[in-house]
Design an enzyme around this catalytic site. Structure first.
Site, PDB file in Angstrom:
ATOM      1  N   GLU A   1      -4.291   0.595  -3.635  1.00 49.78           N
ATOM      2  CA  GLU A   1      -3.167   1.345  -3.538  1.00 49.78           C
ATOM      3  C   GLU A   1      -2.149  -0.066  -3.524  1.00 49.78           C
ATOM      4  O   GLU A   1      -1.148   0.164  -4.201  1.00 49.78           O
ATOM      5  CB  GLU A   1      -2.925   2.228  -2.407  1.00 49.78           C
TER       6      GLU A   1
ATOM      7  N   ASP B   1       0.778   3.818  -3.261  1.00 45.16           N
ATOM      8  CA  ASP B   1       0.663   5.225  -3.123  1.00 45.16           C
ATOM      9  C   ASP B   1       1.565   6.009  -3.706  1.00 45.16           C
ATOM     10  O   ASP B   1       0.961   7.192  -4.347  1.00 45.16           O
ATOM     11  CB  ASP B   1       0.451   5.395  -1.670  1.00 45.16           C
TER      12      ASP B   1
ATOM     13  N   GLU C   1       0.805  -1.460   0.146  1.00 44.99           N
ATOM     14  CA  GLU C   1      -0.234  -0.228  -0.013  1.00 44.99           C
ATOM     15  C   GLU C   1       0.764   1.311  -0.001  1.00 44.99           C
ATOM     16  O   GLU C   1       0.695   2.145  -0.827  1.00 44.99           O
ATOM     17  CB  GLU C   1      -0.671  -0.081   1.219  1.00 44.99           C
TER      18      GLU C   1
END
Length: 236
Positions: free
Chosen positions: A124, A53, A49
């Site tokens: 993400e 991102d 994640e």
């Protein structure tokens, strides 16, 4: 994970064939799942994640820079609008991630705001997994198809504009009034509340808006107030 669906089904949705399917499985593994299944060999998805991102922001930033000749502040607002959690959770539903997520039994039962947050994070993580497995171009292709494609809607609805600041500027300039926001109602349990907020100038209600947080509802109310102000201006 739904028993009737396999990761190959998600690959079809993503239009992405993984070289190492463990990347995708890790992207779908929530921390809570490991608490109930300590023998699971793969880690949870938080590191993916974190990576995803950054990849998402870079792809979106590069597109905005190349496409729009805008000041830095406007580009920042556009990027924030398109990568925010609400938008990513919509994409998660498009990808049907709920059918593939590995969650604890407790998290599986919670379908409120917490689940939307988990889904947004999983988007993400999936982007990060594709980046590691297939590289930047593959990740960029997916982000362009399903994230950047939301830009027309964002711009048409003015979701990138700080409606509260804009309404305050116009209100002070035209009416010498500062807007006040009041909660009209709130419904639902604590983990899935919906707020209805009114935007007032003095005692006059100018707009109402709903949202799953007070801030979101206030922005919606400000947008409604701006629309009313625009109609008032056209009538004159």
């Amino acid at each position: 994970m739904a028993e009737t669906l396999g990761l190959n089904d998600l690959e079809k949705i993503l239009d992405s064939k993984f070289n190492d399917i463990n990347f995708l499985e890790t992207a779908l593994t929530h921390r809570s799942y490991l608490n109930e299944n300590p023998d699971t060999k793969l880690p949870h998805n938080e590191r993916l994640e974190f990576l995803g991102d950054a990849v998402l922001e870079l792809v979106v930033t590069e597109h905005l820079y190349k496409t729009y000749n805008m000041p830095e502040g406007d580009l920042t607002n556009l990027r924030a609008a398109i990568v925010r959690g609400e938008m990513l959770s919509k994409i998660a539903h498009k990808w049907e991630l709920d059918n593939f997520l590995r969650l604890s039994k407790g998290e599986r039962r919670d379908v409120g705001k917490a689940r939307q947050y988990i889904l947004a994070n999983a988007v993400e993580a999936v982007i990060g997994a594709i980046y590691l497995d297939q590289g930047y171009d593959a990740a960029s292709k997916l982000v362009t198809r399903d994230v950047i494609s939301q830009l027309p809607e964002v711009m048409q609805k003015g979701l990138h504009v700080d409606a509260k600041s804009h309404f305050q500027e116009l209100s002070q300039d035209k009416y010498r009034e500062t807007p006040v926001y009041k909660i009209v109602s709130e419904v639902g349990p604590d983990h899935a509340k919906e707020f209805l907020v009114g935007a007032y100038l003095g005692s006059q209600l100018w707009g109402e808006g709903k949202g799953t947080s007070k801030q979101e509802a206030e922005q919606a109310a400000a947008r409604a107030a701006l629309a009313k102000m625009e109609k008032t201006k056209k009538k004159k």
